[in-house]
Each structure stands twice: as C-alpha cells, then as structure tokens.
Design a protein around this motif. Structure first.
Motif, short mmCIF file in Angstrom:
data_model
loop_
_atom_site.label_atom_id
_atom_site.label_comp_id
_atom_site.label_asym_id
_atom_site.label_seq_id
_atom_site.Cartn_x
_atom_site.Cartn_y
_atom_site.Cartn_z
N ARG A 74 28.98 -13.57 -20.61
CA ARG A 74 30.03 -12.55 -20.59
C ARG A 74 31.39 -13.25 -20.57
N PRO A 75 32.25 -12.97 -21.56
CA PRO A 75 33.55 -13.64 -21.60
C PRO A 75 34.44 -13.20 -20.44
N ARG A 76 35.30 -14.11 -20.01
CA ARG A 76 36.29 -13.75 -18.99
C ARG A 76 37.36 -12.89 -19.67
N PRO A 77 37.57 -11.66 -19.18
CA PRO A 77 38.53 -10.77 -19.86
C PRO A 77 39.93 -11.36 -19.90
N ARG A 78 40.55 -11.25 -21.08
CA ARG A 78 41.94 -11.67 -21.25
C ARG A 78 42.82 -10.44 -21.18
N ARG A 79 44.13 -10.68 -21.07
CA ARG A 79 45.07 -9.58 -20.88
C ARG A 79 45.74 -9.18 -22.19
N ILE A 80 45.81 -7.89 -22.40
CA ILE A 80 46.68 -7.35 -23.45
C ILE A 80 47.73 -6.53 -22.72
N VAL A 81 48.97 -6.99 -22.78
CA VAL A 81 50.03 -6.38 -21.99
C VAL A 81 50.66 -5.23 -22.77
N ARG A 82 50.72 -4.08 -22.13
CA ARG A 82 51.31 -2.89 -22.74
C ARG A 82 52.57 -2.54 -21.95
N SER A 83 53.74 -2.95 -22.45
CA SER A 83 54.97 -2.72 -21.70
C SER A 83 55.95 -1.84 -22.46
N GLY A 84 55.50 -1.16 -23.48
CA GLY A 84 56.42 -0.35 -24.25
C GLY A 84 57.20 -1.21 -25.23
N TYR A 85 58.22 -0.61 -25.87
CA TYR A 85 58.98 -1.33 -26.88
C TYR A 85 60.31 -1.80 -26.31
N ARG A 95 53.84 -7.67 -31.73
CA ARG A 95 54.57 -7.51 -30.48
C ARG A 95 54.52 -6.07 -30.00
N GLN A 96 54.46 -5.14 -30.95
CA GLN A 96 54.38 -3.73 -30.60
C GLN A 96 53.09 -3.43 -29.84
N GLU A 97 52.00 -4.12 -30.21
CA GLU A 97 50.71 -3.88 -29.57
C GLU A 97 50.44 -4.81 -28.40
N GLN A 98 51.04 -5.98 -28.41
CA GLN A 98 50.81 -6.97 -27.35
C GLN A 98 52.18 -7.43 -26.87
N ALA A 99 52.64 -6.84 -25.76
CA ALA A 99 54.02 -7.04 -25.32
C ALA A 99 54.25 -8.33 -24.56
N ASP A 100 53.22 -9.09 -24.28
CA ASP A 100 53.37 -10.35 -23.57
C ASP A 100 54.11 -11.35 -24.46
N GLU A 101 55.30 -11.74 -24.04
CA GLU A 101 56.13 -12.61 -24.87
C GLU A 101 55.48 -13.99 -25.09
N GLY A 102 54.56 -14.38 -24.19
CA GLY A 102 53.90 -15.67 -24.34
C GLY A 102 52.74 -15.63 -25.31
N SER A 103 52.40 -14.46 -25.79
CA SER A 103 51.24 -14.31 -26.68
C SER A 103 51.62 -14.62 -28.11
N LYS A 104 50.75 -15.30 -28.79
CA LYS A 104 50.98 -15.58 -30.21
C LYS A 104 49.82 -15.00 -30.99
N GLY A 105 50.14 -14.37 -32.09
CA GLY A 105 49.06 -13.77 -32.86
C GLY A 105 49.49 -13.43 -34.27
N SER A 106 48.55 -12.93 -35.03
CA SER A 106 48.79 -12.56 -36.41
C SER A 106 48.11 -11.24 -36.68
N TRP A 107 48.40 -10.68 -37.83
CA TRP A 107 47.78 -9.42 -38.19
C TRP A 107 47.64 -9.31 -39.70
N GLU A 108 46.74 -8.45 -40.11
CA GLU A 108 46.64 -8.09 -41.51
C GLU A 108 46.58 -6.57 -41.57
N SER A 109 47.05 -6.01 -42.65
CA SER A 109 47.16 -4.56 -42.71
C SER A 109 46.90 -4.03 -44.11
N ARG A 110 46.65 -2.73 -44.16
CA ARG A 110 46.46 -2.05 -45.45
C ARG A 110 46.97 -0.63 -45.29
#
Length: 250
Positions: A74-85, A95-110
């Motif tokens: 079972r993975p150790r749960p990580r945090r997804i911070v929801r702090s509004g915009y 950043r809209q979905e993950q408000a933690d400023e220390g988080s780095k990520g990417s996305w793809e969309s359609r």
C-alpha cells in the motif's frame, strides 16, 4: 453473540489487519491459508473465508490465480493541496488543481465541443443540450498519473472569444481566472463539493489503479458575480493521495 460483541470473522480480520499494519505480515507475504486461519483462531471454514474476504474488500490483500492470497503493498498517501486560486499570481491548470507551490507536474489535455448533460447544465445554470467546451486533463506528478479532471465551460460565454480553447490562444494554459479576466469576466469565488466513490474502469486505468478502488471526487465550480463560468470533476485515487485544504480563517 452478546450486545456489542464483534462477529468472529471481524475479530479474525482485525487481528490479521493488525499484523499487516505492524509489519508482522509485510507486503508480498502470503496470507495464512484458510486451513491455518481455521486452526490458529479456532473458527470454522466459513468464518476464515469471510475474514479473508473482508481484508480483500479493504484492499489489504489480493488474490493471485493459482497461488494464493498475498499482502498488498500500500503506497504512503501523498498530498494534493487544495487552497483555491491566487488571482494576483501566475497560474496554470496544474497549479489550479495542485496548489502546493513546491509541487512540480505536467498535464496533457484534449478539448472538444459538446452538449451539456442535465448534471452539467444544472451546475452551469444553463439549459440541457446547450453547447459547452469540454476539456479532459491527465495531470502527472513526478511522471506518475496523479489526478484526472474534466471541465465544462458554456460556449455562450467563451464562444467567438480568444479563450474559446482553454489550452490555446494568448492566455492558453493559464487557468480559469486569467482566461476569464482576458474577456473582462472577473472570477470572484470558487466552490468545491468533495465525495468518494468506487472508481470507474476507465478512470482507474488512467490512474494506474484497479477498477472499483475508491477515488476522491471533487466537483469544482468557478463563479463570477454569482454566475458559474466553469465547472469540473476532479478525480483523485484515494489510496495514493489525500486532498489537503488550507483555508483562511476570518
């Protein structure tokens, strides 16, 4: 059975779960066989079977065809911070979905034009069947699928404007607040409804999980002067992540 006393199968499941949690039965260890559970706990085959079913339903163990039942890692749960915009600062869909400023990520969309379902129409306060822009996102943190999001915007608002497509145009990819500001619409608040449900097969496949595992479902809507300008379903795998909220206290 006396009042308040647990059924035998739950007592057995509780003890086995404790052994899993304290490491006595580590990840990938084989769960004691039904015969061994029966002997060690002095219970019937039916009780032993039901205890194993409880642990499987809770996600602590998994069956392997022709091999037996094993403790799941079972993975150790990580945090997804929801702090509004943050209207004053730069934003992106990640950043809209993950408000933690220390988080780095990417996305793809359609994005595709669609018609509003009854549910989406109610959330956007438009008529069912009205045209909307539907955008599906897959967000990744450190290369791993972290969450899914599907958003809808009324084309009566964004149609024939530079922000028609959320990821294209002069403010493409900058988030709802900046995009709406570009067409003189001031987003002033956002609301989220949080629930949990079994994940659909397509959702859990995209998130690297198993169909039926729980997901956190967040229904988010942005408003401008009380008018909904965008609504979205955000899907987070509950086993891997926790939604964390930091909210101002007035």
């Amino acid at each position: 059975m006396a009042f308040g006393e647990q059924p035998a199968y739950l007592r057995v499941a509780d003890d086995l779960r404790r052994k899993i949690l304290d490491g006595t039965l580590p990840p990938h260890a084989r769960l004691p066989s039904q015969a061994r559970i029966r002997t060690e706990y002095g219970v019937s085959d039916t009780v032993a079977l039901e205890a194993r079913k409880v642990l499987m339903a809770e996600g602590f163990v998994e069956g392997r065809s022709g091999s037996g039942t094993y403790v799941r890692e079972r993975p150790r749960p990580r945090r997804i911070v929801r702090s509004g915009y943050r209207p004053a600062g730069p934003s992106t869909p990640f950043r809209q979905e993950q408000a933690d400023e220390g988080s780095k990520g990417s996305w793809e969309s359609r994005s595709v034009q669609d018609t509003a379902t009854l549910d989406v129409a109610e959330r956007l306060r438009i008529e069912p069947g009205e045209r909307v822009m539907r955008t599906h996102y897959v967000f990744r943190a450190e290369g791993e699928p972290a969450l899914l999001s599907t958003s809808w915007e009324p084309l009566a608002l964004t149609g024939r404007t530079p922000v028609l497509l959320p990821e294209e145009g002069p403010v493409g990819g900058q988030g709802v607040v900046a995009r709406m500001a570009a067409i003189d619409v001031t987003v002033d608040h956002m609301a989220e409804e949080v629930g949990a449900r079994p994940g659909l097969a397509a959702e859990t496949a995209a998130l690297g999980g198993v169909p039926g595992h729980l997901v956190i479902e967040i229904r988010r809507t942005y408003y401008a002067s009380g008018l909904p300008v965008e609504t979205a379903d955000v899907i987070i795998p509950a086993e891997k992540y926790r939604a964390v909220y930091h909210l101002p206290v007035r």
